[in-house]
Design a protein around this motif. Sequence first.
Motif, PDB file in Angstrom:
ATOM      1  N   TYR A  29       0.791  -1.237   0.000  1.00 37.39           N
ATOM      2  CA  TYR A  29       0.000   0.000   0.000  1.00 37.39           C
ATOM      3  C   TYR A  29       0.823   1.286   0.000  1.00 37.39           C
ATOM      4  O   TYR A  29       0.268   2.368  -0.106  1.00 37.39           O
ATOM      5  N   VAL A  30       2.123   1.173   0.134  1.00 33.14           N
ATOM      6  CA  VAL A  30       2.933   2.380   0.234  1.00 33.14           C
ATOM      7  C   VAL A  30       3.188   2.970  -1.163  1.00 33.14           C
ATOM      8  O   VAL A  30       3.399   2.240  -2.126  1.00 33.14           O
ATOM      9  N   ALA A  31       3.126   4.294  -1.253  1.00 39.97           N
ATOM     10  CA  ALA A  31       3.439   4.972  -2.516  1.00 39.97           C
ATOM     11  C   ALA A  31       4.951   4.887  -2.745  1.00 39.97           C
ATOM     12  O   ALA A  31       5.724   4.850  -1.788  1.00 39.97           O
ATOM     13  N   GLU A  32       5.357   4.842  -4.007  1.00 38.15           N
ATOM     14  CA  GLU A  32       6.792   4.729  -4.318  1.00 38.15           C
ATOM     15  C   GLU A  32       7.608   5.845  -3.689  1.00 38.15           C
ATOM     16  O   GLU A  32       8.718   5.643  -3.246  1.00 38.15           O
ATOM     17  N   ASP A  33       7.032   7.043  -3.676  1.00 43.46           N
ATOM     18  CA  ASP A  33       7.764   8.209  -3.159  1.00 43.46           C
ATOM     19  C   ASP A  33       7.306   8.589  -1.751  1.00 43.46           C
ATOM     20  O   ASP A  33       7.344   9.752  -1.378  1.00 43.46           O
ATOM     21  N   VAL A  34       6.888   7.585  -0.970  1.00 41.34           N
ATOM     22  CA  VAL A  34       6.428   7.857   0.389  1.00 41.34           C
ATOM     23  C   VAL A  34       7.458   8.677   1.166  1.00 41.34           C
ATOM     24  O   VAL A  34       8.663   8.491   1.011  1.00 41.34           O
ATOM     25  N   SER A  35       6.955   9.602   1.971  1.00 49.87           N
ATOM     26  CA  SER A  35       7.803  10.386   2.876  1.00 49.87           C
ATOM     27  C   SER A  35       7.547   9.866   4.283  1.00 49.87           C
ATOM     28  O   SER A  35       6.409   9.881   4.761  1.00 49.87           O
ATOM     29  N   TRP A  36       8.610   9.382   4.950  1.00 49.13           N
ATOM     30  CA  TRP A  36       8.481   8.685   6.236  1.00 49.13           C
ATOM     31  C   TRP A  36       9.335   9.412   7.261  1.00 49.13           C
ATOM     32  O   TRP A  36      10.550   9.461   7.119  1.00 49.13           O
ATOM     33  N   THR A  37       8.707   9.969   8.292  1.00 44.22           N
ATOM     34  CA  THR A  37       9.435  10.746   9.298  1.00 44.22           C
ATOM     35  C   THR A  37       9.414  10.072  10.660  1.00 44.22           C
ATOM     36  O   THR A  37       8.342   9.806  11.212  1.00 44.22           O
ATOM     37  N   GLU A  38      10.614   9.808  11.161  1.00 42.81           N
ATOM     38  CA  GLU A  38      10.784   9.328  12.538  1.00 42.81           C
ATOM     39  C   GLU A  38      11.136  10.550  13.388  1.00 42.81           C
ATOM     40  O   GLU A  38      11.944  11.380  12.979  1.00 42.81           O
ATOM     41  N   ALA A  39      10.535  10.654  14.564  1.00 44.07           N
ATOM     42  CA  ALA A  39      10.623  11.860  15.396  1.00 44.07           C
ATOM     43  C   ALA A  39      12.046  12.219  15.798  1.00 44.07           C
ATOM     44  O   ALA A  39      12.884  11.349  16.030  1.00 44.07           O
ATOM     45  N   ALA A  40      12.285  13.530  15.898  1.00 44.78           N
ATOM     46  CA  ALA A  40      13.557  14.025  16.422  1.00 44.78           C
ATOM     47  C   ALA A  40      13.734  13.466  17.831  1.00 44.78           C
ATOM     48  O   ALA A  40      12.781  13.364  18.589  1.00 44.78           O
ATOM     49  N   GLY A  41      14.961  13.075  18.162  1.00 46.25           N
ATOM     50  CA  GLY A  41      15.223  12.511  19.494  1.00 46.25           C
ATOM     51  C   GLY A  41      15.070  11.005  19.527  1.00 46.25           C
ATOM     52  O   GLY A  41      15.532  10.350  20.448  1.00 46.25           O
ATOM     53  N   PHE A  42      14.431  10.432  18.497  1.00 45.02           N
ATOM     54  CA  PHE A  42      14.267   8.988  18.401  1.00 45.02           C
ATOM     55  C   PHE A  42      15.526   8.415  17.749  1.00 45.02           C
ATOM     56  O   PHE A  42      16.167   9.092  16.948  1.00 45.02           O
ATOM     57  N   PRO A  43      15.924   7.170  18.092  1.00 41.96           N
ATOM     58  CA  PRO A  43      17.175   6.630  17.541  1.00 41.96           C
ATOM     59  C   PRO A  43      17.268   6.644  16.012  1.00 41.96           C
ATOM     60  O   PRO A  43      18.346   6.805  15.470  1.00 41.96           O
ATOM     61  N   ARG A 117       2.385   9.536   3.176  1.00 39.49           N
ATOM     62  CA  ARG A 117       3.200  10.139   4.228  1.00 39.49           C
ATOM     63  C   ARG A 117       2.948   9.444   5.562  1.00 39.49           C
ATOM     64  O   ARG A 117       1.837   9.030   5.860  1.00 39.49           O
ATOM     65  N   PHE A 118       4.028   9.333   6.337  1.00 33.99           N
ATOM     66  CA  PHE A 118       3.956   8.761   7.676  1.00 33.99           C
ATOM     67  C   PHE A 118       4.766   9.664   8.586  1.00 33.99           C
ATOM     68  O   PHE A 118       5.863  10.093   8.232  1.00 33.99           O
ATOM     69  N   GLU A 119       4.211   9.985   9.749  1.00 38.17           N
ATOM     70  CA  GLU A 119       4.990  10.726  10.741  1.00 38.17           C
ATOM     71  C   GLU A 119       4.765  10.131  12.114  1.00 38.17           C
ATOM     72  O   GLU A 119       3.636   9.851  12.513  1.00 38.17           O
ATOM     73  N   GLN A 120       5.887   9.941  12.808  1.00 37.25           N
ATOM     74  CA  GLN A 120       5.872   9.353  14.138  1.00 37.25           C
ATOM     75  C   GLN A 120       5.988  10.466  15.180  1.00 37.25           C
ATOM     76  O   GLN A 120       6.819  11.366  15.046  1.00 37.25           O
ATOM     77  N   PHE A 121       5.151  10.400  16.198  1.00 34.09           N
ATOM     78  CA  PHE A 121       5.257  11.264  17.375  1.00 34.09           C
ATOM     79  C   PHE A 121       5.453  10.325  18.548  1.00 34.09           C
ATOM     80  O   PHE A 121       4.638   9.422  18.754  1.00 34.09           O
ATOM     81  N   VAL A 122       6.541  10.504  19.298  1.00 36.23           N
ATOM     82  CA  VAL A 122       6.845   9.537  20.346  1.00 36.23           C
ATOM     83  C   VAL A 122       7.519  10.215  21.526  1.00 36.23           C
ATOM     84  O   VAL A 122       8.248  11.195  21.365  1.00 36.23           O
ATOM     85  N   ASP A 123       7.238   9.687  22.706  1.00 37.29           N
ATOM     86  CA  ASP A 123       7.985  10.096  23.897  1.00 37.29           C
ATOM     87  C   ASP A 123       9.300   9.318  23.837  1.00 37.29           C
ATOM     88  O   ASP A 123       9.359   8.157  24.241  1.00 37.29           O
ATOM     89  N   SER A 124      10.335   9.939  23.283  1.00 40.66           N
ATOM     90  CA  SER A 124      11.571   9.193  23.029  1.00 40.66           C
ATOM     91  C   SER A 124      12.469   9.054  24.263  1.00 40.66           C
ATOM     92  O   SER A 124      13.409   8.273  24.255  1.00 40.66           O
ATOM     93  N   GLN A 125      12.152   9.750  25.342  1.00 37.59           N
ATOM     94  CA  GLN A 125      12.982   9.663  26.548  1.00 37.59           C
ATOM     95  C   GLN A 125      13.134   8.232  27.075  1.00 37.59           C
ATOM     96  O   GLN A 125      14.255   7.782  27.311  1.00 37.59           O
ATOM     97  N   PRO A 126      12.027   7.474  27.224  1.00 40.96           N
ATOM     98  CA  PRO A 126      12.193   6.091  27.711  1.00 40.96           C
ATOM     99  C   PRO A 126      13.029   5.228  26.760  1.00 40.96           C
ATOM    100  O   PRO A 126      13.755   4.332  27.203  1.00 40.96           O
ATOM    101  N   VAL A 127      12.931   5.498  25.458  1.00 35.68           N
ATOM    102  CA  VAL A 127      13.707   4.749  24.471  1.00 35.68           C
ATOM    103  C   VAL A 127      15.194   5.034  24.676  1.00 35.68           C
ATOM    104  O   VAL A 127      16.015   4.132  24.772  1.00 35.68           O
ATOM    105  N   ASN A 128      15.522   6.318  24.774  1.00 37.66           N
ATOM    106  CA  ASN A 128      16.913   6.714  24.962  1.00 37.66           C
ATOM    107  C   ASN A 128      17.469   6.249  26.309  1.00 37.66           C
ATOM    108  O   ASN A 128      18.642   5.864  26.401  1.00 37.66           O
ATOM    109  N   ASN A 129      16.629   6.230  27.343  1.00 33.75           N
ATOM    110  CA  ASN A 129      17.070   5.738  28.655  1.00 33.75           C
ATOM    111  C   ASN A 129      17.468   4.269  28.586  1.00 33.75           C
ATOM    112  O   ASN A 129      18.426   3.847  29.227  1.00 33.75           O
ATOM    113  N   ALA A 130      16.733   3.486  27.774  1.00 32.40           N
ATOM    114  CA  ALA A 130      17.030   2.050  27.647  1.00 32.40           C
ATOM    115  C   ALA A 130      18.371   1.830  26.942  1.00 32.40           C
ATOM    116  O   ALA A 130      18.988   0.779  27.095  1.00 32.40           O
ATOM    117  N   MET A 131      18.833   2.839  26.198  1.00 29.28           N
ATOM    118  CA  MET A 131      20.064   2.707  25.425  1.00 29.28           C
ATOM    119  C   MET A 131      21.310   3.135  26.211  1.00 29.28           C
ATOM    120  O   MET A 131      22.417   3.033  25.712  1.00 29.28           O
TER     121      MET A 131
END
Length: 132
Positions: A29-43, A117-131
């Motif tokens: 289902y994804v368009a060939e030119d999909v724009s995919w954004t992972e949130a700032a602060g996320f790995p 288009r896909f955009e992620q919004f995430v509380d990245s602090q717990p992710v970064n703490n695990a790292m």
Amino acid sequence: MENMTNLEIVKSTYEGKTSEENGKNLAKYVAEDVSWTEAAGFPCAGTYAGLENVIQNVFKRLGSEWIGYKFTPEDYVAAEDKVVAYGTYTGTYKMTGKPFEARVAHVWKLKDGKIVRFEQFVDSQPVNNAMK
């Protein structure tokens, strides 16, 4: 199933029996030119164009650096050309053995039955703490 709704298309990328099935549905289902954004602060932060870049920069990293990394959707909100899925990420960082849980929302934009288009919004602090 032809003429799936935007909501059904997005659900199919989360609710397959396996992550492989989810991936196949995404690729379908994804368009060939999909724009995919992972949130700032996320790995994997950044915006990636096209599914191949998303696979290399996001899915392969999450698959190789984390144990049991997954998104569990809690609910969806659909309106016109957008679908929002929200829920919880869980996983364990391989290098530290630390687990995490983080709240997240994914905003999908679709056009003519394709994910553009896909955009992620995430509380990245717990992710970064695990790292650490």
